[in-house]
Every structure is written in C-alpha cells, then in structure tokens.
Design a protein around this motif. Structure first.
Motif, PDB file in Angstrom:
ATOM      1  N   ASN A 572      39.108 -18.440 -11.482  1.00  0.00           N
ATOM      2  CA  ASN A 572      39.508 -19.349 -10.391  1.00  0.00           C
ATOM      3  C   ASN A 572      38.404 -19.959  -9.637  1.00  0.00           C
ATOM      4  OD1 ASN A 572      42.089 -18.559 -11.002  1.00  0.00           O
ATOM      5  ND2 ASN A 572      42.240 -16.923  -9.435  1.00  0.00           N
ATOM      6  N   VAL A 573      37.565 -19.185  -9.507  1.00  0.00           N
ATOM      7  CA  VAL A 573      36.263 -20.132  -8.668  1.00  0.00           C
ATOM      8  C   VAL A 573      35.575 -21.025  -9.564  1.00  0.00           C
ATOM      9  CG1 VAL A 573      33.968 -19.791  -7.774  1.00  0.00           C
ATOM     10  CG2 VAL A 573      35.600 -17.869  -7.545  1.00  0.00           C
ATOM     11  N   ASN A 574      35.576 -20.807 -11.007  1.00  0.00           N
ATOM     12  CA  ASN A 574      34.937 -21.743 -11.806  1.00  0.00           C
ATOM     13  C   ASN A 574      35.705 -23.008 -11.894  1.00  0.00           C
ATOM     14  OD1 ASN A 574      32.743 -22.541 -13.599  1.00  0.00           O
ATOM     15  ND2 ASN A 574      34.154 -22.135 -15.376  1.00  0.00           N
ATOM     16  N   LEU A 579      36.832 -28.644 -10.562  1.00  0.00           N
ATOM     17  CA  LEU A 579      37.706 -29.845 -10.322  1.00  0.00           C
ATOM     18  C   LEU A 579      37.128 -30.432  -8.992  1.00  0.00           C
ATOM     19  CD1 LEU A 579      41.135 -27.729 -10.389  1.00  0.00           C
ATOM     20  CD2 LEU A 579      40.626 -29.914 -11.588  1.00  0.00           C
ATOM     21  N   ALA A 580      36.379 -29.996  -8.045  1.00  0.00           N
ATOM     22  CA  ALA A 580      35.888 -30.606  -7.011  1.00  0.00           C
ATOM     23  C   ALA A 580      34.726 -31.199  -7.236  1.00  0.00           C
ATOM     24  CB  ALA A 580      35.327 -29.379  -5.957  1.00  0.00           C
ATOM     25  N   TYR A 581      33.856 -30.952  -8.159  1.00  0.00           N
ATOM     26  CA  TYR A 581      32.264 -31.752  -8.396  1.00  0.00           C
ATOM     27  C   TYR A 581      32.454 -32.242  -9.741  1.00  0.00           C
ATOM     28  CZ  TYR A 581      31.332 -29.094  -3.820  1.00  0.00           C
ATOM     29  OH  TYR A 581      31.189 -28.938  -2.701  1.00  0.00           O
ATOM     30  N   GLY A 582      32.981 -31.668 -10.760  1.00  0.00           N
ATOM     31  CA  GLY A 582      32.816 -32.167 -12.025  1.00  0.00           C
ATOM     32  C   GLY A 582      32.350 -31.139 -13.075  1.00  0.00           C
ATOM     33  N   LYS A 583      32.454 -31.278 -14.281  1.00  0.00           N
ATOM     34  CA  LYS A 583      32.369 -30.195 -15.264  1.00  0.00           C
ATOM     35  C   LYS A 583      30.864 -29.719 -15.502  1.00  0.00           C
ATOM     36  CE  LYS A 583      36.181 -31.650 -18.323  1.00  0.00           C
ATOM     37  NZ  LYS A 583      36.678 -31.936 -19.626  1.00  0.00           N
ATOM     38  N   GLU A 584      29.917 -30.393 -14.965  1.00  0.00           N
ATOM     39  CA  GLU A 584      28.466 -29.976 -15.025  1.00  0.00           C
ATOM     40  C   GLU A 584      28.024 -28.939 -14.076  1.00  0.00           C
ATOM     41  OE1 GLU A 584      25.272 -32.683 -13.554  1.00  0.00           O
ATOM     42  OE2 GLU A 584      27.092 -34.188 -13.092  1.00  0.00           O
ATOM     43  N   PHE A 585      28.874 -28.606 -13.105  1.00  0.00           N
ATOM     44  CA  PHE A 585      28.915 -27.622 -11.991  1.00  0.00           C
ATOM     45  C   PHE A 585      29.847 -26.644 -12.310  1.00  0.00           C
ATOM     46  CE2 PHE A 585      28.008 -32.176 -10.196  1.00  0.00           C
ATOM     47  CZ  PHE A 585      26.762 -31.731  -9.721  1.00  0.00           C
ATOM     48  N   GLY A 586      29.448 -25.414 -11.704  1.00  0.00           N
ATOM     49  CA  GLY A 586      30.404 -24.375 -11.931  1.00  0.00           C
ATOM     50  C   GLY A 586      29.413 -23.002 -11.635  1.00  0.00           C
ATOM     51  N   THR A 600      25.767 -16.852 -10.563  1.00  0.00           N
ATOM     52  CA  THR A 600      24.978 -17.938 -10.205  1.00  0.00           C
ATOM     53  C   THR A 600      25.955 -19.351 -10.020  1.00  0.00           C
ATOM     54  OG1 THR A 600      22.963 -17.349 -11.057  1.00  0.00           O
ATOM     55  CG2 THR A 600      23.217 -19.544 -10.406  1.00  0.00           C
ATOM     56  N   ILE A 601      25.729 -19.981  -8.602  1.00  0.00           N
ATOM     57  CA  ILE A 601      26.752 -20.827  -8.556  1.00  0.00           C
ATOM     58  C   ILE A 601      26.082 -22.201  -8.210  1.00  0.00           C
ATOM     59  CG2 ILE A 601      28.487 -21.795  -6.850  1.00  0.00           C
ATOM     60  CD1 ILE A 601      29.353 -19.101  -6.179  1.00  0.00           C
ATOM     61  N   THR A 602      26.172 -23.209  -9.089  1.00  0.00           N
ATOM     62  CA  THR A 602      25.537 -24.335  -8.928  1.00  0.00           C
ATOM     63  C   THR A 602      26.222 -25.716  -8.340  1.00  0.00           C
ATOM     64  OG1 THR A 602      24.456 -23.685 -11.046  1.00  0.00           O
ATOM     65  CG2 THR A 602      24.172 -26.116 -10.241  1.00  0.00           C
ATOM     66  N   LEU A 603      26.041 -26.064  -7.300  1.00  0.00           N
ATOM     67  CA  LEU A 603      26.838 -27.413  -6.523  1.00  0.00           C
ATOM     68  C   LEU A 603      25.597 -28.402  -6.405  1.00  0.00           C
ATOM     69  CD1 LEU A 603      28.329 -24.915  -3.817  1.00  0.00           C
ATOM     70  CD2 LEU A 603      29.445 -25.782  -5.917  1.00  0.00           C
TER      71      LEU A 603
END
Length: 608
Positions: A572-574, A579-586, A600-603
């Motif tokens: 769910n978080v991924n 959806l908010a920032y694009g597929k390169e983030f997560g 690890t979360i990348t924003l």
C-alpha cells in the motif's frame, strides 16, 4: 512563398477528406517522384550519349592524328633515302656535259631505284628532284629542272630563307602530275639539297594526295560532323561536307574558322569545346600536330542526335504517364472500396455519439478496417458495462457520503467520551492513564482526519511517537524509538501515514515474535536530489525466500502471497508513493533473519 500562404495550404490539405488525402499522398510520394526520376534518367542518358559520342569523335581525331604522323614519317624516310643516295647526289651536283651512256646508266642504276621507292610506298604520290644543274636533262616523272618551281611564290620565299631547310605545303596544286595540268591537290614536303659550302644543288619534293594524307577523313560523308584543317600560316582545308554543313548552320566559312580559332586554347595542344552556333548545340575536338604546324578540328552537331533522344524520351514518358494514369485509376477504385467499410464505422460512431448504443457493423474480412470495426463494437459493449458501473458507483458514493457523515458524528462522540475519561483519570490522580488517553486521542484525530492528503514529516513522526507510547503500555515500555532526522526536511510534506504502517509491521512481525522487546530507528537525510528515510528494527527479521519474493513484488509491482500478511502494508505504501511522485520513487526492503529489517523510502527533494 510566405508563411501565411504555407499555413493556408496546410489548412486546405487538412480539410481534404481521407480519399483525397490518400490520392494526394500517392501523387506526391509515387507518381510525381517517379516522373521526376524518369525525366532525370532520360536527361542523364542524353548527357551520357553525348559524352560517348564526343568520346568516339575524340578517338577518331586521335586516330587521324596518328595516321597523319605515320604519313609524315613516310615523307621523311623518302626524303632521307634520296639524301643518302651518294651516287644520285654526286651525279646531280657535277656541273658538266654528260654522254648518253652516262645518262642512261644513271637512269637505270640510280634514278629507277628512287622511282621504285615511290611505287613501293603506295600512299606516296610522287618523289621528285628539282635540279639546279642545267647540264642534266629532265627525266620524267622524277627529275626536273628547278625553273619549274620558280613560278610559285612560296618557293621563292623558301629559297630566299637560308635558315629554312624544309617546307610543308598543305593543299598544294600538283601541276606536274599525270595527266598534265590536272591541278590535283596534294600535301608536299620540299627539302633543300646543298653542297658542303652551302650552294643549292636542288630541291626534293615528296607529295601525297590530300585525301590519302588525311586518311580519307576529308572525303567522308557525314550529316552531323565536318573536319577542318587550319595551318599556322592561316591555310584552311575543308572536308567535302563543309558547304552543306555551313548552309545548315547558316554561317560563312570565314566566320566558322574564326569561331574555332577563338574557342580553342592556343596554349593547349588538344581539347574538347562545347558551344552554340546560331542556336545549334555543337562541340568540336581539336588537336595540334607541331611537325606540320596544323590543327585538326572535328565539329559535330547534336541537333539530330538530340531529336532522336527526345523522340525516345517522349515515347518512354508517354508510356510512364499511361502507367501512372492506369495505376491511379486502380488505386482510386481500391481506396473507394476500402473507405466504404470505414464509412460504415464512421456512421456507427456518430450514432453512438448521439446516444444510440444499439449499433451493428457487417464484418466480413480480416483487414485493418474490419479489425477497427470489431474493436469499435467491443468498445461499445464495454461502454455499456462502464456506464452501468458508473451508475452503481454514483449510488455507492451517495451511500458512502451518508456513512461518512455518520462516522463523523461517531468520531465526535468518541472524542468527547475520551475527554471525559481523561478528566476522570486526572481527578483520580492517575496521570499515566490520562497521558495515554491524550495520545490515543491525538492518534485518532490524526488517522481519522483526511482533509489533507499530505502532512509534514514532523507531524508524521509525532504520530509514530504517540503510537509507540501506546504500544509500550501493552509491552511494558520494551520498545524504544530512536529518531535522527535532518531539520531541513522536517517541514517537507509527504503522503500521510506512510511511516506508521511500516513501524506497525516492525512491531507485529519483528519485535513481538522475538519476545524480548526491541528498538526502532528512524533516520532521514538528503542525498542528492532525494529524501531518503530509513526505518530499521532489531526484531526477528524476514526469511530469505520470503524476503526475495517481497523485493521482486515491490520492484515489479505485482501481487504475491506475501501481501496477505506482512507485505500488505509495504504494498500500500509503495503504491501510494509511486502514484504521488512517479515510478522511480518508492520503498525497498532488506533484512537478515534473526538480526534486523530495514525499509528505505525514497522521495523527491526540491531544493527551491
């Protein structure tokens, strides 16, 4: 053409229907380029033909030059034969009376050899010796008195020039050739013969008929070419076809000679020149023969050749034009048949646009139009289903709005009850319960309020601190929370509730199964253009097989059995981050069973 006219032309093209556009495309891509290529090909053929024609003429001129040089060599050999005949030179240079026997002996033993040389060399017309010795009688056709030449002005000039030993005379008149006074045109070589002190003994003449000397080139009949010989002294010899050629060009011989001499470069011994003579396309090849002091010119006309090539070109262009017209008609028929099916699809689309979904198209083939029609019908069926679903969703949305209002009323009721319980705990001086109720209230307000989808990282961490405090009531303060976040990113907005599900996972699947408490460490920093947040626990960890499955599922965004448990929160978080920032983030996960788990979360980080 200015930009406004170009835009107008483009708009006019776009206004054409698809049939007209296809035909225009065919004309621009096939018919017009094919015609241009054909015309260009014929033009190239014409140029190549002219070049080949000129090349052949150049070959003929060079061959003629070689033949003339060979004839010159015969002249020189014949002259040398006479000069090297000591008996002959001695006899003609002795100035005294000769007996009949001496003359007869000279005739048989010496003079006949010279005459024999003349007969052996077929191209040589005459070998003559003009003697200055009056004691020797003339012996025709070889021995003559020099007085026979004194009537020629060029001989007087030749004799008066002490430095000149030989003289070439082109287009000379042979007054002594049989029959007499025939005035046959010959090329003559005159050579002085002198004794040791320079006194003139006589003159040797070797001559050859002009036509044979020039290898019959001057008598050759040709409608498109003419040969002209011009000497350095200005003497001109024209070929047999020259009068007709001059009449065809509508030009005088003097003017033609002037043009040839002007166009040919004096410093270059040979060359090819293209020119126009009274609107007639022509070219000439010239070469210089220094030993004779002459230039050979061969002039050719391209008009007749061009007419033949143009005739063939027009014939071929006509055939190409007929082929293009025939193919255009065939393409027009095919386009009409194809667009007939497309027309049916368009009419059906207009019907659907007007709200009529009960359409049908007769599909008989398997081409692209039939496939388009089939997809259109499938789309209409899906539209029917989607419209039905939209109606059901609108009903469900109305129900959800009613339930949300009810939930809001219930939430206020719960907040009021919790506030009353808190006041009772404080009244009883039970401050631990009061603090717990306060933190629970804050958590409920944070989690149940979705007026904002994004919150600051500071707010998200405060919610986790409240959550850990409540969980420590259950676990008797066995869970420690350590936070190390850069102050620069505390006020950065992030999607709401992306940290709590991961922390909750750390407690439920890491620390609690271990049965001895544990620590959760939250680290946040800026790395390049990214915000990197790490949640690390020292719990039980994840088995390697299960970890690999979760990692592959997160990287490829696919469903796995791992999501029915520990992985559901990560999924769910991924998805929310992507959806908010694009597929390169997560998020990414790493773990060692029995030791730790790290998420690890990348924003994205915007510095400006």
């Amino acid at each position: 053409m200015d930009s406004s006219k170009i835009k107008q032309l483009v708009r006019s093209i776009f206004k054409l229907n698809i049939r007209q556009k296809l035909i225009l495309t065919y004309v621009l891509i096939v018919a017009l380029p094919l015609t241009i290529l054909q015309v260009n090909a014929f033009y190239r053929v014409r140029i190549m033909t002219e070049k080949e024609y000129i090349s052949n003429i150049n070959f003929e001129v060079n061959k003629l030059k070689n033949d003339i040089v060979k004839n010159v060599e015969q002249f020189i050999k014949a002259t040398q034969f006479v000069l090297n005949n000591q008996e002959f030179i001695e006899f003609v240079s002795t100035y005294q009376e000769r007996s009949v026997d001496e003359i007869f002996s000279f005739k048989v033993n010496v003079l006949d050899k010279i005459e024999y040389l003349q007969y052996v060399n077929f191209n040589i017309n005459r070998i003559r010796f003009f003697t200055n010795n009056n004691f020797i009688p003339e012996m025709w056709p070889t021995l003559y008195q020099i007085d026979r030449l004194k009537s020629f002005k060029f001989i007087d000039k030749f004799l008066s020039d002490t430095k000149q030993t030989s003289l070439w005379k082109l287009n000379n008149t042979d007054m002594l050739g049989p029959p007499l006074n025939s005035e046959e045109k010959v090329v003559s070589l005159y050579t002085k013969v002198t004794d040791l002190v320079g006194n003139l003994i006589g003159i040797i003449e070797v001559n050859m008929k002009v036509d044979e000397f020039f290898a019959s080139e001057l008598s050759r009949e040709s409608d498109n070419s003419v040969t002209i010989v011009i000497s350095d002294e200005g003497d001109v010899i024209f070929s047999k076809q020259t009068p007709a050629f001059l009449k065809r060009l509508n030009i005088s011989s003097e003017k033609l000679v002037e043009i040839l001499e002007k166009k040919s470069t004096a410093q270059v011994d040979e060359g090819i020149v293209h020119l126009k003579i009274n609107k007639n396309s022509a070219a000439f090849v010239y070469t210089h023969i220094p030993v004779l002091g002459i230039k050979l010119y061969k002039l050719i006309l391209f008009d007749e050749l061009a007419q033949k090539i143009n005739g063939v070109t027009l014939q071929m262009l006509g055939q190409v034009l007929i082929l293009i017209i025939a193919s255009s008609i065939l393409i027009f028929i095919l386009i009409t048949l194809i667009l007939k099916k497309l027309r049916q699809v368009i009419l059906s689309m207009r019907a659907v646009e007007n709200g009529n979904f009960d359409v049908s198209i007769d599909i008989k083939g398997d081409d692209e139009i039939d496939e388009l029609a089939q997809h259109f019908l499938n789309m209409v069926e899906k539209l029917k289903i989607l419209i039905g679903e939209m109606v059901r969703r609108e009903v469900a949305q109305k129900d959800a709005q009613i339930k949300a209002l009810q939930s809001q009323i219930n939430a206020h009721f719960i907040y009021n009850v919790l506030e009353n319980i808190k006041m009772m705990a404080e009244y009883s001086e039970n401050y631990d319960v009061s603090d717990a109720i306060t933190k629970l209230g804050k958590m409920m307000r944070y989690n149940m309020s979705w007026k904002r989808k994004f919150v600051t990282l500071k707010e998200e961490i405060e919610n986790i601190q409240n959550y850990i405090s409540l969980m420590n009531i259950r676990y008797d303060k066995e869970i420690k929370l350590l936070v190390n976040v850069d102050n620069e990113i505390l006020n950065i907005e992030i999607p709401k509730l992306i940290l709590q599900p991961i922390v909750e996972n750390a407690i439920n699947y890491g620390i609690e199964p271990k049965g001895e408490g544990g620590s959760i460490f939250i680290d946040g920093s800026i790395i390049g253009n990214y915000i990197v947040i790490s949640i690390i626990d020292d719990g039980l960890g994840i088995e390697k097989e299960k970890l690999v499955a979760i990692q592959m599922a997160l990287e490829n965004d696919i469903e796995t059995e791992c999501y029915h448990g520990q992985g559901i929160a990560l999924k769910n978080v991924n998805e929310r981050i992507k959806l908010a920032y694009g597929k390169e983030f997560g998020i990414k996960i790493d773990s060692k069973f029995g030791e730790f788990t790290k998420v690890t979360i990348t924003l994205p980080y915007n510095r400006f």
